[in-house]
Design a protein around this motif. Structure first.
Motif, PDB file in Angstrom:
ATOM      1  N   GLY A 157       0.895  -1.091   0.419  1.00 26.93           N
ATOM      2  CA  GLY A 157       0.223  -0.060  -0.453  1.00 26.93           C
ATOM      3  C   GLY A 157       1.143   1.249   0.028  1.00 26.93           C
ATOM      4  N   LEU A 158       0.242   2.304  -0.092  1.00 30.15           N
ATOM      5  CA  LEU A 158       0.876   3.863  -0.071  1.00 30.15           C
ATOM      6  C   LEU A 158      -0.042   4.199   1.552  1.00 30.15           C
ATOM      7  CD1 LEU A 158       2.397   6.042  -2.033  1.00 30.15           C
ATOM      8  CD2 LEU A 158      -0.196   6.461  -2.997  1.00 30.15           C
ATOM      9  N   SER A 159       1.172   5.133   1.597  1.00 27.36           N
ATOM     10  CA  SER A 159       0.969   6.490   3.147  1.00 27.36           C
ATOM     11  C   SER A 159       1.485   7.986   2.653  1.00 27.36           C
ATOM     12  CB  SER A 159       1.843   5.741   4.395  1.00 27.36           C
ATOM     13  OG  SER A 159       1.573   4.830   4.929  1.00 27.36           O
ATOM     14  N   TYR A 160       0.385   8.659   3.170  1.00 24.89           N
ATOM     15  CA  TYR A 160       0.769  10.225   2.818  1.00 24.89           C
ATOM     16  C   TYR A 160       0.791  10.893   3.946  1.00 24.89           C
ATOM     17  CZ  TYR A 160       0.217  14.849   1.045  1.00 24.89           C
ATOM     18  OH  TYR A 160       0.686  16.335   0.922  1.00 24.89           O
ATOM     19  N   TYR A 161       1.813  11.781   3.890  1.00 24.27           N
ATOM     20  CA  TYR A 161       1.770  12.163   5.467  1.00 24.27           C
ATOM     21  C   TYR A 161       1.347  13.628   5.281  1.00 24.27           C
ATOM     22  CZ  TYR A 161       4.768   8.892   8.074  1.00 24.27           C
ATOM     23  OH  TYR A 161       4.959   7.084   8.132  1.00 24.27           O
ATOM     24  N   ILE A 162       0.470  13.918   5.944  1.00 21.75           N
ATOM     25  CA  ILE A 162      -0.582  15.607   5.535  1.00 21.75           C
ATOM     26  C   ILE A 162       0.494  16.531   5.823  1.00 21.75           C
ATOM     27  CG2 ILE A 162      -2.810  16.437   5.172  1.00 21.75           C
ATOM     28  CD1 ILE A 162      -4.045  13.584   5.775  1.00 21.75           C
ATOM     29  N   ASN A 163       0.922  15.774   7.622  1.00 21.16           N
ATOM     30  CA  ASN A 163       1.802  16.764   7.307  1.00 21.16           C
ATOM     31  C   ASN A 163       2.402  15.829   8.730  1.00 21.16           C
ATOM     32  OD1 ASN A 163       0.409  16.848   9.990  1.00 21.16           O
ATOM     33  ND2 ASN A 163      -1.097  18.278  10.025  1.00 21.16           N
ATOM     34  N   GLU A 164       3.811  16.721   9.678  1.00 24.75           N
ATOM     35  CA  GLU A 164       4.507  15.629  10.547  1.00 24.75           C
ATOM     36  C   GLU A 164       3.907  14.635  11.640  1.00 24.75           C
ATOM     37  OE1 GLU A 164       7.782  16.209   9.715  1.00 24.75           O
ATOM     38  OE2 GLU A 164       7.595  16.713   8.077  1.00 24.75           O
ATOM     39  N   ASP A 165       2.952  15.097  11.858  1.00 24.47           N
ATOM     40  CA  ASP A 165       2.525  14.029  12.300  1.00 24.47           C
ATOM     41  C   ASP A 165       0.951  13.401  12.335  1.00 24.47           C
ATOM     42  OD1 ASP A 165       3.625  14.795  15.155  1.00 24.47           O
ATOM     43  OD2 ASP A 165       2.999  16.729  14.711  1.00 24.47           O
ATOM     44  N   LEU A 166       0.174  13.667  11.156  1.00 27.11           N
ATOM     45  CA  LEU A 166      -0.848  12.825  10.382  1.00 27.11           C
ATOM     46  C   LEU A 166      -0.866  11.996   9.054  1.00 27.11           C
ATOM     47  CD1 LEU A 166      -4.377  13.032  10.631  1.00 27.11           C
ATOM     48  CD2 LEU A 166      -3.661  14.990   9.187  1.00 27.11           C
ATOM     49  N   ARG A 167      -1.260  10.570   9.317  1.00 31.00           N
ATOM     50  CA  ARG A 167      -0.823  10.056   8.079  1.00 31.00           C
ATOM     51  C   ARG A 167      -2.041   9.278   7.994  1.00 31.00           C
ATOM     52  NH1 ARG A 167      -0.086   4.875   8.246  1.00 31.00           N
ATOM     53  NH2 ARG A 167       0.292   4.842  10.366  1.00 31.00           N
ATOM     54  N   ALA A 168      -2.150   9.375   6.989  1.00 28.35           N
ATOM     55  CA  ALA A 168      -3.192   8.484   6.179  1.00 28.35           C
ATOM     56  C   ALA A 168      -2.442   7.602   5.220  1.00 28.35           C
ATOM     57  CB  ALA A 168      -4.403   9.670   5.335  1.00 28.35           C
ATOM     58  N   SER A 169      -3.401   6.141   5.036  1.00 25.18           N
ATOM     59  CA  SER A 169      -3.251   5.520   4.493  1.00 25.18           C
ATOM     60  C   SER A 169      -3.957   4.312   3.832  1.00 25.18           C
ATOM     61  CB  SER A 169      -2.098   4.327   5.350  1.00 25.18           C
ATOM     62  OG  SER A 169      -1.054   4.754   5.977  1.00 25.18           O
ATOM     63  N   LEU A 170      -3.325   3.821   2.706  1.00 23.82           N
ATOM     64  CA  LEU A 170      -4.443   2.815   1.708  1.00 23.82           C
ATOM     65  C   LEU A 170      -4.186   1.681   1.514  1.00 23.82           C
ATOM     66  CD1 LEU A 170      -7.555   2.439   0.349  1.00 23.82           C
ATOM     67  CD2 LEU A 170      -6.114   3.466  -1.061  1.00 23.82           C
ATOM     68  N   TYR A 171      -4.529   0.066   2.083  1.00 26.58           N
ATOM     69  CA  TYR A 171      -3.325  -1.088   1.885  1.00 26.58           C
ATOM     70  C   TYR A 171      -4.593  -1.755   1.466  1.00 26.58           C
ATOM     71  CZ  TYR A 171      -0.444   1.279   5.392  1.00 26.58           C
ATOM     72  OH  TYR A 171       0.022   1.797   6.333  1.00 26.58           O
ATOM     73  N   ARG A 172      -3.852  -2.672   0.629  1.00 25.01           N
ATOM     74  CA  ARG A 172      -4.121  -3.834  -0.424  1.00 25.01           C
ATOM     75  C   ARG A 172      -4.132  -5.258   0.714  1.00 25.01           C
ATOM     76  NH1 ARG A 172      -9.204  -6.308  -2.798  1.00 25.01           N
ATOM     77  NH2 ARG A 172      -8.613  -7.409  -4.254  1.00 25.01           N
ATOM     78  N   GLU A 173      -4.643  -5.744   1.673  1.00 23.08           N
ATOM     79  CA  GLU A 173      -3.887  -6.758   2.940  1.00 23.08           C
ATOM     80  C   GLU A 173      -4.913  -8.089   2.817  1.00 23.08           C
ATOM     81  OE1 GLU A 173      -3.956  -5.865   7.289  1.00 23.08           O
ATOM     82  OE2 GLU A 173      -5.769  -5.418   6.219  1.00 23.08           O
ATOM     83  N   LYS A 174      -4.132  -8.899   3.064  1.00 24.02           N
ATOM     84  CA  LYS A 174      -4.265 -10.383   3.342  1.00 24.02           C
ATOM     85  C   LYS A 174      -4.047 -10.175   5.087  1.00 24.02           C
ATOM     86  CE  LYS A 174      -3.138 -15.565   2.484  1.00 24.02           C
ATOM     87  NZ  LYS A 174      -3.096 -16.403   2.348  1.00 24.02           N
ATOM     88  N   TYR A 175      -5.363 -11.140   5.251  1.00 20.25           N
ATOM     89  CA  TYR A 175      -5.002 -11.004   6.953  1.00 20.25           C
ATOM     90  C   TYR A 175      -5.297 -12.753   6.944  1.00 20.25           C
ATOM     91  CZ  TYR A 175     -10.296  -9.410   7.069  1.00 20.25           C
ATOM     92  OH  TYR A 175     -11.134  -9.214   7.110  1.00 20.25           O
ATOM     93  N   ASN A 176      -6.347 -13.088   7.157  1.00 17.70           N
ATOM     94  CA  ASN A 176      -7.001 -14.109   7.125  1.00 17.70           C
ATOM     95  C   ASN A 176      -7.275 -15.177   6.414  1.00 17.70           C
ATOM     96  OD1 ASN A 176      -8.146 -16.370   9.733  1.00 17.70           O
ATOM     97  ND2 ASN A 176     -10.433 -15.731   9.416  1.00 17.70           N
TER      98      ASN A 176
END
Length: 234
Positions: A157-176
């Motif tokens: 996936g991809l993460s974006y730091y909106i500022n130094e203390d705020l992050r938003a992320s989107l992942y394609r995930e396998k968990y179970n």
């Protein structure tokens, strides 16, 4: 759990011995301790996460990590409620542009119903991350087929730091097992309290289970921005 305890202690001792034979680059390159507590609903069933993580810098480009992760799925019935524990030791090679990591550990699935047998497995993990200014590209593979954690699951996936203390992320995930879905999360570290910890909100959708929850992390170290913290320590 005795096996897990011995594995954890031996990993700490090994990491400490390696660190003692090298020199870290500055005063901030000290062991980093983090405690995480999460709660959410997994297909309308309570899922509790408890995590403890120790990051140990060894040199400017090399570090190690010991991770204890516990999940508790509470359904109201002992037949399908269980506890899952993962203890692992991970090793990282990193610079200003990214990180590569390998890990090995033990996973145990323990049903609440005493008539059901526990399952134990050795797990391997690969972590890769590329830093592009305010973006991070992440891939994480874990060999076990069942992992309900907020931290250790196979994903890209991809993460974006909106500022130094705020992050938003989107992942394609396998968990179970074969359950694959999308995961959206945001983490915020209040500047006033950034030496203390951060708050995250996680939403996940899959073929069999949907999840919505929050996670709080407490850091036992110096004041540093969320962006710097997550790039220094996985």
């Amino acid at each position: 759990m005795n096996v897990f305890s011995r594995f954890f202690l031996s990993s700490l001792l090994l990491s400490g011995a390696v660190q003692a034979n090298d020199t870290v680059s500055n005063a901030n390159d000290a062991p980093n301790f983090a405690f995480g507590l999460g709660y959410g609903l997994l297909d309308q069933k309570s899922l509790l996460n408890i995590d403890f993580k120790v990051n140990i810098p060894i040199s400017e480009h090399f570090s190690t990590q010991v991770l204890l992760n516990s999940n508790y799925l509470i359904t109201g019935s002992s037949k399908d409620s269980f506890a899952q524990s993962e203890f692992s030791s991970n090793w990282f090679l990193h610079n200003d542009y990214g990180r590569l990591g390998l890990g090995i550990g033990i996973s145990e699935l323990e049903p609440l119903d005493d008539e059901q047998e526990s399952e134990r497995d050795v797990i391997a993990q690969f972590i890769g991350e590329v830093f592009l200014r305010d973006f991070s590209l992440t891939t994480n593979y874990i060999s076990t087929e069942t992992t309900l954690s907020n931290i250790t699951s196979s994903r890209i996936g991809l993460s974006y730091y909106i500022n130094e203390d705020l992050r938003a992320s989107l992942y394609r995930e396998k968990y179970n097992v074969n359950d694959v879905g999308w995961r959206v999360e945001t983490h915020f570290q209040p500047k006033k309290y950034r030496q203390v910890g951060s708050l995250g909100v996680i939403a996940r959708t899959g073929q069999d289970y949907d999840y919505l929850g929050v996670v709080v992390q407490y850091y036992f170290d110096y004041a540093v921005s969320l962006k710097q913290r997550e790039r220094e320590f996985h």
